[in-house]
Design an enzyme around this catalytic site. Structure first.
Site, short mmCIF file in Angstrom:
data_model
loop_
_atom_site.label_atom_id
_atom_site.label_comp_id
_atom_site.label_asym_id
_atom_site.label_seq_id
_atom_site.Cartn_x
_atom_site.Cartn_y
_atom_site.Cartn_z
N LYS A 83 1.11 -1.27 -0.02
CA LYS A 83 -0.14 -0.22 -0.01
C LYS A 83 0.85 1.27 0.12
O LYS A 83 0.46 2.41 -0.35
CB LYS A 83 -0.88 0.03 1.14
CG LYS A 83 -2.01 -1.06 1.08
CD LYS A 83 -3.19 -0.40 0.68
CE LYS A 83 -4.37 -1.34 0.01
NZ LYS A 83 -5.35 -0.56 -0.32
N ASP A 131 -8.47 0.25 6.69
CA ASP A 131 -8.49 -0.93 7.61
C ASP A 131 -6.95 -0.93 8.02
O ASP A 131 -6.59 -2.12 8.69
CB ASP A 131 -8.83 -2.17 6.94
CG ASP A 131 -8.26 -2.18 5.62
OD1 ASP A 131 -6.89 -1.86 5.27
OD2 ASP A 131 -9.03 -2.43 4.43
C1 PLP Z 1 -2.49 -6.21 2.64
C2 PLP Z 1 -3.33 -6.07 1.78
N1 PLP Z 1 -3.54 -6.62 0.65
C3 PLP Z 1 -4.68 -6.51 -0.33
C4 PLP Z 1 -5.43 -5.45 0.02
C5 PLP Z 1 -6.40 -5.24 -1.13
O1 PLP Z 1 -6.45 -4.32 -1.94
P1 PLP Z 1 -7.76 -3.58 -2.46
O2 PLP Z 1 -8.51 -3.09 -1.45
O3 PLP Z 1 -7.23 -2.62 -3.43
O4 PLP Z 1 -8.51 -4.60 -3.10
C6 PLP Z 1 -5.24 -4.65 1.11
C7 PLP Z 1 -6.13 -3.31 1.29
O5 PLP Z 1 -6.04 -2.70 1.95
C8 PLP Z 1 -4.48 -4.78 1.78
O6 PLP Z 1 -4.10 -4.23 2.95
#
Ligand code: PLP
Length: 412
Positions: A83, A131
């Site tokens: 992120k 989150d």
């Molecule tokens: C560690 C992690 N993986 C995957 C995602 C999924 O990303 P997206 O919300 O763009 O689908 C998030 C989203 O916060 C995340 O924190």
């Protein structure tokens, strides 16, 4: 040794609208030009380094595929997740726009890092709902570029994740409801206070900022392709709002057009908005408290931009019970089959868990041409972003796994 990933309860839905054309509408969201802009900015940030691509030949053999490449984002800019690439890039773009609007000049990267426009940066407050990981990126970007920052979290975000955001100097506000409620609260407060929402999800009328976020995420796909000798045949991408999956799928698609690898989405059972959306053929909102251990994926509404890409860009969605994610965390932490141990957090392992579920379902695997000739690329999107939660679920601490990984490397 066969890894024990319990996938009973998983469900699979194929996408009746899957397509092969990267359309002009998709180009308008994510193109080579917008990616090059993101790439040249992000690679100039302090601490930039490509994250490792870890090959897991023994796990691949045990599951019945040719190869598994795991893009390990646990070390990205020291933030613990991919992120870092998205939110911070969008903050930078907002600041550049404000400077251009106020001074008529287009600032250089060096101007930002040397604080040449610090008075303008100080007038910009960025905010978002998170989150955990996205908020950490926005807060880090705000600190990097000298902006102010307020982050909204929902009731289930752990204290560890809250503290990690505060460590970047942001003010953190906890809202009472679920993730989608915190998104609305951030938006309403920003409108009232004149702040800028840096959201990783898009909705009608709000597309530019989340498009920047996704352009940043593409860096991960770009690096992974450069680290592979052959193009992947299958991408497995976990979905919260779908921004990450859409960005990676779009990047690889542009590189392989008019063909593309098969794209498999992995959604948690308790927040399966992508599963329901692809099953219905139109965006579906999932309600409830979205209470999954895969905290990063706990979203009930798909991002509009992500849907524009994945409505044809996804071939299938696998809906996963939390149990499968916990098992996959343990398998990777132990290096269970003899591969390098990896610190893979709750939301990082959905790709491996989905692969295990698909290989259990011989019909689905055959339909997706998943087998000994497949080159599977998965994205380990976070490490132990909450060290206490990680240790409880993986059965060992992140430091223990990192030490085991170092010992494993010495033995090679
Ligand atoms: C560690 C992690 N993986 C995957 C995602 C999924 O990303 P997206 O919300 O763009 O689908 C998030 C989203 O916060 C995340 O924190």
């Amino acid at each position: 040794m066969t890894p024990s990933i319990e996938t009973s309860g998983a469900a699979i839905v194929f996408n009746g609208q899957a397509g092969r054309d990267y359309t002009p509408a998709m180009e308008a969201i994510l193109s080579d030009a917008t990616f090059q802009a993101a790439r040249s900015a992000i690679t100039s940030w302090p601490g930039y380094a490509p994250t490792p691509l870890v090959f897991m030949p023994k796990l691949a053999h045990a599951l019945g595929v040719g190869s598994i490449a795991y893009k390990d984002e646990s070390g990205r800019f020291g933030l613990g997740s991919f992120k870092a690439l998205g939110g911070a890039y969008a903050v930078m773009r907002l600041l550049m726009k404000r400077i251009a609007d106020e001074t008529g000049q287009t600032p250089e990267m060096a101007d930002l890092f040397e604080g040449r426009f610090s008075e303008i940066a100080d007038t910009l407050t960025v905010t978002c709902a998170t989150d955990g990981n996205h908020g950490r990126s926005v807060a880090w970007g705000a600190k990097l570029f000298g902006c102010r920052c307020v982050i909204f979290i929902h009731k289930d975000v752990s204290e560890g994740r809250k503290a990690a955001i505060e460590a970047f100097g942001a003010r953190v506000v906890r809202s009472a409801g679920n993730y989608d409620d915190s998104v609305r609260e951030a938006q309403e407060t920003a409108t009232r206070e004149g702040w800028f929402v840096v959201s990783d999800t898009s909705y009608p009328g709000y597309r530019d900022v989340p498009a920047n976020v996704m352009q940043g995420y593409e860096m991960m796909a770009f690096e992974a392709l450069a680290q592979m000798d052959d193009l992947p045949t299958h991408l497995i991408l976990q979905t919260g709002v779908g921004g990450m999956a859409a960005a990676v799928a779009a990047h690889v698609w542009r590189r392989t057009a008019p063909h593309r690898p098969k794209v498999i989405l992995a959604d948690p059972e308790a927040a399966a908005c992508w599963y329901e959306t692809i099953a219905a053929g139109h965006p579906v909102t999932v309600g409830g408290d979205l209470d999954t251990l895969m905290a990063g994926l706990a979203c009930g509404e798909v991002s509009e931009l992500a849907y524009d890409i994945l409505k044809t860009g996804a071939d299938v969605v696998v809906r996963l019970p939390d149990r499968a994610a916990i098992d996959a965390m343990k398998v990777l932490a132990e290096g269970a089959c003899g591969d390098k141990p990896v610190v893979a957090g709750e939301s990082a392992v959905a790709g491996i868990a989905a692969l295990a579920a698909l290989m259990e379902d011989t019909e689905a695997a055959a339909r997706l041409e998943l087998g000994p000739r497949s080159r599977v690329l998965v994205f380990g999107t976070e490490g132990d972003t909450d060290p206490a939660v990680y240790a409880r679920l993986a059965g060992r601490t992140g430091d223990e796994v990192r030490a085991a990984a170092t010992a494993w490397e010495k033995r090679q």
